[in-house]
Design an enzyme around this catalytic site. Sequence first.
Site, short mmCIF file in Angstrom:
data_model
loop_
_atom_site.label_atom_id
_atom_site.label_comp_id
_atom_site.label_asym_id
_atom_site.label_seq_id
_atom_site.Cartn_x
_atom_site.Cartn_y
_atom_site.Cartn_z
N ASP A 1 0.81 -1.23 0.00
CA ASP A 1 0.00 0.00 0.00
C ASP A 1 0.84 1.28 0.00
O ASP A 1 0.64 2.17 -0.84
CB ASP A 1 -0.99 -0.03 1.17
CG ASP A 1 -0.33 0.07 2.55
OD1 ASP A 1 0.80 -0.44 2.71
OD2 ASP A 1 -0.95 0.66 3.46
N GLY B 1 -7.48 3.58 -3.04
CA GLY B 1 -7.17 4.52 -1.96
C GLY B 1 -5.72 4.99 -2.00
O GLY B 1 -5.44 6.17 -1.76
N ASP B 2 -4.80 4.08 -2.32
CA ASP B 2 -3.37 4.44 -2.35
C ASP B 2 -3.11 5.50 -3.41
O ASP B 2 -2.34 6.45 -3.19
CB ASP B 2 -2.50 3.21 -2.68
CG ASP B 2 -2.76 2.04 -1.75
OD1 ASP B 2 -3.22 2.26 -0.61
OD2 ASP B 2 -2.51 0.89 -2.18
P1 AMP Z 1 -12.16 3.72 -1.29
O1 AMP Z 1 -10.86 3.55 -0.58
O2 AMP Z 1 -12.81 2.46 -1.74
O3 AMP Z 1 -13.10 4.61 -0.55
O4 AMP Z 1 -11.80 4.46 -2.65
C1 AMP Z 1 -10.83 5.49 -2.75
C2 AMP Z 1 -11.18 6.39 -3.89
O5 AMP Z 1 -11.19 5.64 -5.11
C3 AMP Z 1 -12.57 7.03 -3.80
O6 AMP Z 1 -12.57 8.22 -3.05
C4 AMP Z 1 -12.87 7.29 -5.26
O7 AMP Z 1 -12.23 8.47 -5.68
C5 AMP Z 1 -12.22 6.09 -5.96
N1 AMP Z 1 -13.20 5.00 -6.14
C6 AMP Z 1 -13.26 3.82 -5.49
N2 AMP Z 1 -14.27 3.05 -5.95
C7 AMP Z 1 -14.88 3.76 -6.92
C8 AMP Z 1 -15.98 3.52 -7.82
N3 AMP Z 1 -16.69 2.38 -7.79
N4 AMP Z 1 -16.31 4.49 -8.69
C9 AMP Z 1 -15.60 5.65 -8.76
N5 AMP Z 1 -14.54 5.93 -7.96
C10 AMP Z 1 -14.18 5.02 -7.05
#
Ligand code: AMP
Length: 302
Positions: free
Chosen positions: A30, A257-258
């Site tokens: 990560d 996220g990374d």
């Molecule tokens: P997460 O750690 O899953 O909250 O995702 C980190 C970032 O990745 C989010 O703030 C979005 O910018 C992007 N992201 C993750 N999943 C999606 C998705 N299904 N559609 C669009 N952007 C996503």
Amino acid sequence: MTRNFLAIGECMVEMAPTGEGTYRLGFAGDTLNTAWYTRRLLPDGWNVSYLTGVGRDSVSDEMLTFFEGAGIGTDLIQRFDDRTVGLYIIQLTDGERSFSYWRSDSAARQLARDGARLDAALAAADVIYFSGITLAILPKEQRGGFLEAVKAARTRGATIAFDPNLRPRLWEAVEIMCASVMEAAAVSDVVLPSFEDEATYFGDAGPMETVNRYTDAGAPLVIVKNGPGEVLWQVDGAPWTFQVPPVTEVVDTTAAGDSFNAAFLASHLQGADLETSVAAGARLAAQVIGRRGALVDLSQTV
Ligand code: AMP
């Protein structure tokens, strides 16, 4: 004047199936993923380095060559005679990916063993980035010392960025994970949690509860990611949100996220306002999840 961005954590050997009965060797982790993207996004006036532990064997050499090829500094990496790097294998069964790990005795787990060496490494950093996984892999009795070293660097003027990256399987117990993560937030300037994990392990009812919990712990800035949902943060007690761009075909969410963290930080550290920096994070994460693998060649997607 050169500025130094230092990411701290564990990079592992990744064996990924080629689909032809063989495996392709790569490197991932990560904090390394964030360092890799940050290096691509920050201009020449910045050094990006990685602090971890590796062995003296040839696969450890290969990992260091990989870092150097990506422009990531390796001067602070400690080499251990009696250990090597961790490894995981990805297996595909009916299209579903499963992971097997060999990392419980990895060299990276020793990265904080020598307190004086750690202090010296952190002393030169203008920005320090680490995660809940960085904390999880340390022996329990070394976590306090590690956070003290981070706190001392912050007192000297370094900016501290932390992603809780909650992975209970790496910890002795969920309660220990939650307590350690809150201690890390208390020595951080920017906390970058993902709401789904926070809701699962801290029981937060909504992203604002996550913002408030880390703010109350002492973190001045908390940016809550939430998959395809809005990113939420707070300035002077007022909430701000950013709707991330929709991604029509999500291929692989590894490193979402990374990569978000890397683009957010690269933008924020160069003085952009928070909304612009969050948008940069979401834009990069959207590119990364539209392609397979953690480290996506940006020249082919931008
Ligand atoms: P997460 O750690 O899953 O909250 O995702 C980190 C970032 O990745 C989010 O703030 C979005 O910018 C992007 N992201 C993750 N999943 C999606 C998705 N299904 N559609 C669009 N952007 C996503």
